[in-house]
Design an enzyme around this catalytic site. Structure first.
Site, mmCIF file in Angstrom:
data_model
loop_
_atom_site.group_PDB
_atom_site.id
_atom_site.type_symbol
_atom_site.label_atom_id
_atom_site.label_comp_id
_atom_site.label_asym_id
_atom_site.label_seq_id
_atom_site.Cartn_x
_atom_site.Cartn_y
_atom_site.Cartn_z
ATOM 1 N N GLN A 115 0.932 -1.275 -0.019
ATOM 2 C CA GLN A 115 -0.048 -0.127 -0.116
ATOM 3 C C GLN A 115 1.032 1.309 0.041
ATOM 4 O O GLN A 115 2.033 1.129 -0.548
ATOM 5 C CB GLN A 115 -0.904 -0.045 1.169
ATOM 6 C CG GLN A 115 -2.513 -0.393 0.915
ATOM 7 C CD GLN A 115 -3.002 0.603 0.227
ATOM 8 O OE1 GLN A 115 -2.425 1.782 -0.245
ATOM 9 N NE2 GLN A 115 -4.402 0.554 -0.154
ATOM 10 N N GLY A 163 -14.372 6.416 4.570
ATOM 11 C CA GLY A 163 -15.312 7.181 4.145
ATOM 12 C C GLY A 163 -16.082 7.678 5.260
ATOM 13 O O GLY A 163 -16.806 8.921 5.499
ATOM 14 N N ALA A 228 -27.358 3.811 -1.999
ATOM 15 C CA ALA A 228 -27.174 5.303 -2.791
ATOM 16 C C ALA A 228 -27.431 5.050 -4.092
ATOM 17 O O ALA A 228 -28.027 6.266 -4.710
ATOM 18 C CB ALA A 228 -25.653 5.421 -2.919
ATOM 19 N N CYS A 395 -0.794 17.578 9.124
ATOM 20 C CA CYS A 395 -1.375 18.589 8.733
ATOM 21 C C CYS A 395 -0.748 18.985 7.244
ATOM 22 O O CYS A 395 0.474 18.509 6.976
ATOM 23 C CB CYS A 395 -1.102 19.771 9.746
ATOM 24 S SG CYS A 395 0.567 20.410 10.023
ATOM 25 N N GLY A 477 -3.200 2.632 -3.022
ATOM 26 C CA GLY A 477 -4.483 3.432 -3.578
ATOM 27 C C GLY A 477 -5.289 2.818 -4.518
ATOM 28 O O GLY A 477 -6.593 2.459 -4.221
HETATM 29 P P1 NAD Z 1 -14.913 0.372 3.080
HETATM 30 O O1 NAD Z 1 -15.320 -0.831 2.163
HETATM 31 O O2 NAD Z 1 -14.558 0.446 4.638
HETATM 32 O O3 NAD Z 1 -16.441 1.411 3.142
HETATM 33 C C1 NAD Z 1 -17.277 1.274 1.964
HETATM 34 C C2 NAD Z 1 -18.807 1.705 2.504
HETATM 35 O O4 NAD Z 1 -19.702 1.784 1.445
HETATM 36 C C3 NAD Z 1 -19.237 0.701 3.381
HETATM 37 O O5 NAD Z 1 -19.756 0.867 4.581
HETATM 38 C C4 NAD Z 1 -20.470 0.047 2.605
HETATM 39 O O6 NAD Z 1 -21.637 -0.467 3.385
HETATM 40 C C5 NAD Z 1 -21.082 1.242 1.790
HETATM 41 N N1 NAD Z 1 -21.667 0.860 0.514
HETATM 42 C C6 NAD Z 1 -21.224 -0.210 -0.250
HETATM 43 N N2 NAD Z 1 -22.213 0.069 -1.341
HETATM 44 C C7 NAD Z 1 -23.148 1.049 -0.861
HETATM 45 C C8 NAD Z 1 -24.138 1.655 -1.691
HETATM 46 N N3 NAD Z 1 -24.676 0.910 -2.828
HETATM 47 N N4 NAD Z 1 -24.880 2.526 -1.094
HETATM 48 C C9 NAD Z 1 -24.642 2.930 0.055
HETATM 49 N N5 NAD Z 1 -23.330 2.501 0.664
HETATM 50 C C10 NAD Z 1 -22.800 1.534 0.248
HETATM 51 O O7 NAD Z 1 -14.138 1.513 2.347
HETATM 52 P P2 NAD Z 1 -13.423 2.791 2.498
HETATM 53 O O8 NAD Z 1 -12.033 2.420 3.413
HETATM 54 O O9 NAD Z 1 -14.335 3.699 3.621
HETATM 55 O O10 NAD Z 1 -12.999 3.426 1.111
HETATM 56 C C11 NAD Z 1 -14.148 3.983 0.402
HETATM 57 C C12 NAD Z 1 -13.486 4.193 -1.048
HETATM 58 O O11 NAD Z 1 -12.937 5.345 -0.776
HETATM 59 C C13 NAD Z 1 -12.762 3.146 -1.414
HETATM 60 O O12 NAD Z 1 -12.997 2.769 -3.122
HETATM 61 C C14 NAD Z 1 -11.235 3.680 -1.433
HETATM 62 O O13 NAD Z 1 -10.311 3.348 -2.469
HETATM 63 C C15 NAD Z 1 -11.592 5.100 -1.550
HETATM 64 N N6 NAD Z 1 -10.443 5.882 -1.092
HETATM 65 C C16 NAD Z 1 -10.110 7.040 -1.743
HETATM 66 C C17 NAD Z 1 -9.251 7.924 -0.820
HETATM 67 C C18 NAD Z 1 -8.761 9.172 -1.488
HETATM 68 O O14 NAD Z 1 -7.610 9.496 -1.301
HETATM 69 N N7 NAD Z 1 -9.497 10.033 -2.355
HETATM 70 C C19 NAD Z 1 -8.962 7.755 0.332
HETATM 71 C C20 NAD Z 1 -9.554 6.749 1.046
HETATM 72 C C21 NAD Z 1 -10.467 5.903 0.289
#
Ligand code: NAD
Length: 546
Positions: A115, A163, A228, A395, A477
């Site tokens: 990672q 999230g 969603a 930060c 990522g």
């Molecule tokens: P996670 O798997 O812990 O959480 C995902 C959540 O989405 C779960 O709680 C699940 O129940 C919910 N979910 C799934 N399908 C759904 C639907 N149809 N409607 C509503 N809710 C739904 O994942 P996480 O660690 O929270 O990461 C989420 C996403 O964000 C991942 O794809 C990750 O790669 C991305 N992410 C991006 C960044 C970034 O730098 N931008 C940082 C962290 C995570």
């Protein structure tokens, strides 16, 4: 304080940070050496972990340990100013760089998924994601709403590991978060940990609460248990006025991460187990509807951005052609910060004493009194962030600022105002240290999204500048074949040697971010380079400066 085991603070810092990554309060699955991010590990296997620890303890001040995907493979004579550890994780020759090949090699015991901060030993728990999310929403506030989210409604989905930071990050910026989450247990967990303020009975009452709070200028986060793919089209059809829309469901994984509409969690598990292809097809069809509704909000004037979960890519596979109508969060909000060399600067108190972080917080607050989001973050972090493992802070600081903070930290150690040295490091998601066309380098101005020379130059420069340990990784990522990135740490131990190292590393590392963006043609970066005298030979305006 734990007695020192190594021959020098650089080795000791690497050892303590490695152990911290695997501390039960920090790692997701310490028994499997998994730190975070699905399967991101700190060491290949228990034998390799023990060998890394043994080697660090014996390592001399003029030696460097080499770690190949979580396994210590050699110790070489270098010199005191060289890094004590060099790490390469998960790298594959490009034609072989896919998950299937990686999993085969991993099963054969030949590699490990690192990672980003898992395999480079500088993960600090959920504070990292909270601050990154706070920073993103403050950039949204800054660029679109005059600096604050007060009175604004942010609609998002997904309250999982990462999230789940969204509602708190929005309220820390003064706004209202309306968060759709399909799994009631996840919503309850965020409520219990203080990341979410309340869970509504249904969509109607959730929307009403959110709109009322926004009208009254209150900061509030409301969870609604729904899918969603149903909720967003419904809200769009009703014409509910929201200001910002994004998403952090685990859309990047259509089999394990996203729940298709029309299935409860139990039915989803059954379908996944027995008919995986049908599951993926239904998940993608739902993502198409979900993403289409987001594009609808965009057309209605909301600020809409992808939050690094590849919802757009999966929605396109699900048949929605216009999925890329809205941008990723980096081009939309973060790139201007990258142009200033601004990125996630973090530090760890090796003493284990929370008072040391309080002293560093004061030092940072004093150093940058005019940075309002930073001041607000430090205050809120002190009040609301519980430390996991070694006390740490994060930060966002830019070119010049990081070196200034490093110098102040070294003074704190030298003067005995903290009890032990401090490690300064960062996420690989930074201005100059990553090539990742679906995330950090999406839509670069000159089309250089997939050019991976930059993170390699960043890593080599950090070695040449005397960082304590440096790592180059692949696939963090966004997965195999999709990214190459680097990390670097430096230690403030109060010595003159540290003063010089800190200045070099903390100037040059963000300097590569300015360089990378100036080279790609961004005026903001060119201006920083010119104003600050960063020598970029192909850009004459920067040469002219002192
Ligand atoms: P996670 O798997 O812990 O959480 C995902 C959540 O989405 C779960 O709680 C699940 O129940 C919910 N979910 C799934 N399908 C759904 C639907 N149809 N409607 C509503 N809710 C739904 O994942 P996480 O660690 O929270 O990461 C989420 C996403 O964000 C991942 O794809 C990750 O790669 C991305 N992410 C991006 C960044 C970034 O730098 N931008 C940082 C962290 C995570």
């Amino acid at each position: 304080m734990t007695p020192m085991q190594c021959r020098g603070w650089l080795q000791e810092a690497a050892l303590r940070c490695l152990r911290n990554n695997l501390h039960p309060d920090v790692a997701e699955r310490p028994q499997d050496l998994v730190v975070y991010g699905g399967s991101g590990k700190a060491a290949r296997d228990p034998q390799a972990l023990a060998a890394i620890e043994r080697t660090l303890i014996a390592l001399r001040d003029d030696e460097t340990l080499l770690v190949q995907s979580g396994k210590p493979v050699g110790v070489f004579r270098t010199f005191p100013q060289a890094p004590r550890v060099l790490i390469a994780n998960s790298l594959l020759v490009p034609d072989w760089a896919d998950w299937e090949t990686f999993w085969e090699l991993e099963a054969a015991g030949l590699t490990m998924y690192g990672q980003m901060t898992a395999g480079s030993w500088i993960y600090i728990g959920t504070q990292g994601i909270l601050q990154g999310t706070f920073q993103t929403f403050s950039a949204v506030a800054e660029q679109r709403f005059g600096g604050s989210l007060v009175g604004k409604v942010v609609l998002t989905a997904g309250l999982g590991g990462m999230g789940g930071a969204q509602p708190l990050a929005v309220t820390m910026n003064g706004g209202v978060a309306l968060c759709i989450e399909v799994d009631p247990a996840r919503a309850e967990r965020r409520l219990a940990t203080g990341y979410l303020d309340e869970v509504a009975h249904d969509l109607d009452s959730g929307v009403q609460r959110a709109l009322d709070a926004a009208r009254d200028g209150l900061a509030l986060s409301v969870g609604v248990v729904a899918n969603a793919a149903d909720a967003l089209p419904e809200l769009l059809a009703r014409g509910v006025a929201v200001d910002v829309v994004t998403d952090q469901t685990s859309a990047h994984d259509p089999l394990h991460g996203y729940i298709p509409a029309g299935l409860d969690l139990g039915a989803a598990t059954e379908l996944r187990r027995h008919k995986p292809q049908e599951y993926v097809q239904r998940a993608r069809a739902s993502m198409a509807r979900h993403c289409e509704a987001m594009v609808g909000f965009l057309r209605n004037g909301a600020d809409v951005f992808d939050y690094g979960n590849n919802l757009r890519g999966e929605a396109q596979l699900g048949g929605f052609d216009d999925a890329f109508a809205y941008p990723g969060f980096v081009p939309a909000y973060i790139r201007p910060l990258f142009c200033e060399g601004k990125g996630p600067f973090r530090w760890v108190a090796l003493s284990g004493d929370a008072a040391d972080i309080a002293a560093t917080d004061r030092a940072v607050a004093e150093a940058f009194p005019d940075d309002e989001p930073l001041q607000r973050w430090l205050q809120l972090a002190d009040e609301r962030v519980a430390f996991q493992g070694l006390p740490a802070r994060i930060c966002w600081l830019g070119y010049g600022e990081r070196a200034e903070a490093g110098a102040r930290f070294n003074d704190l150690v030298r003067d005995g105002r903290v009890r032990a040295p401090l490690v300064i490091g960062r996420d690989h998601l930074d201005a100059g240290s990553v090539a990742s066309p679906f995330r950090e380098t999406e839509a670069m101005a000159d089309g250089s999204d997939a050019i991976a020379d930059w993170p390699i130059l960043n890593a080599m420069l950090n070695v040449a500048s005397g960082a304590a340990w440096v790592a180059v990784h692949h696939g963090g990522g966004v997965g195999m074949g999709k990214s190459i990135h680097a990390g670097a740490q430096v230690v403030a131990d109060g010595t003159d040697d540290a003063t010089a190292r800190l200045d070099r590393v903390l100037t040059n590392d963000p300097g590569t971010g300015v360089m990378r963006h100036a080279d790609a043609g961004y005026d903001g970066a060119r201006k920083v380079a010119a104003d600050r005298g960063i020598h970029l030979p192909m850009l004459p305006s920067s040469e002219a400066q002192p």
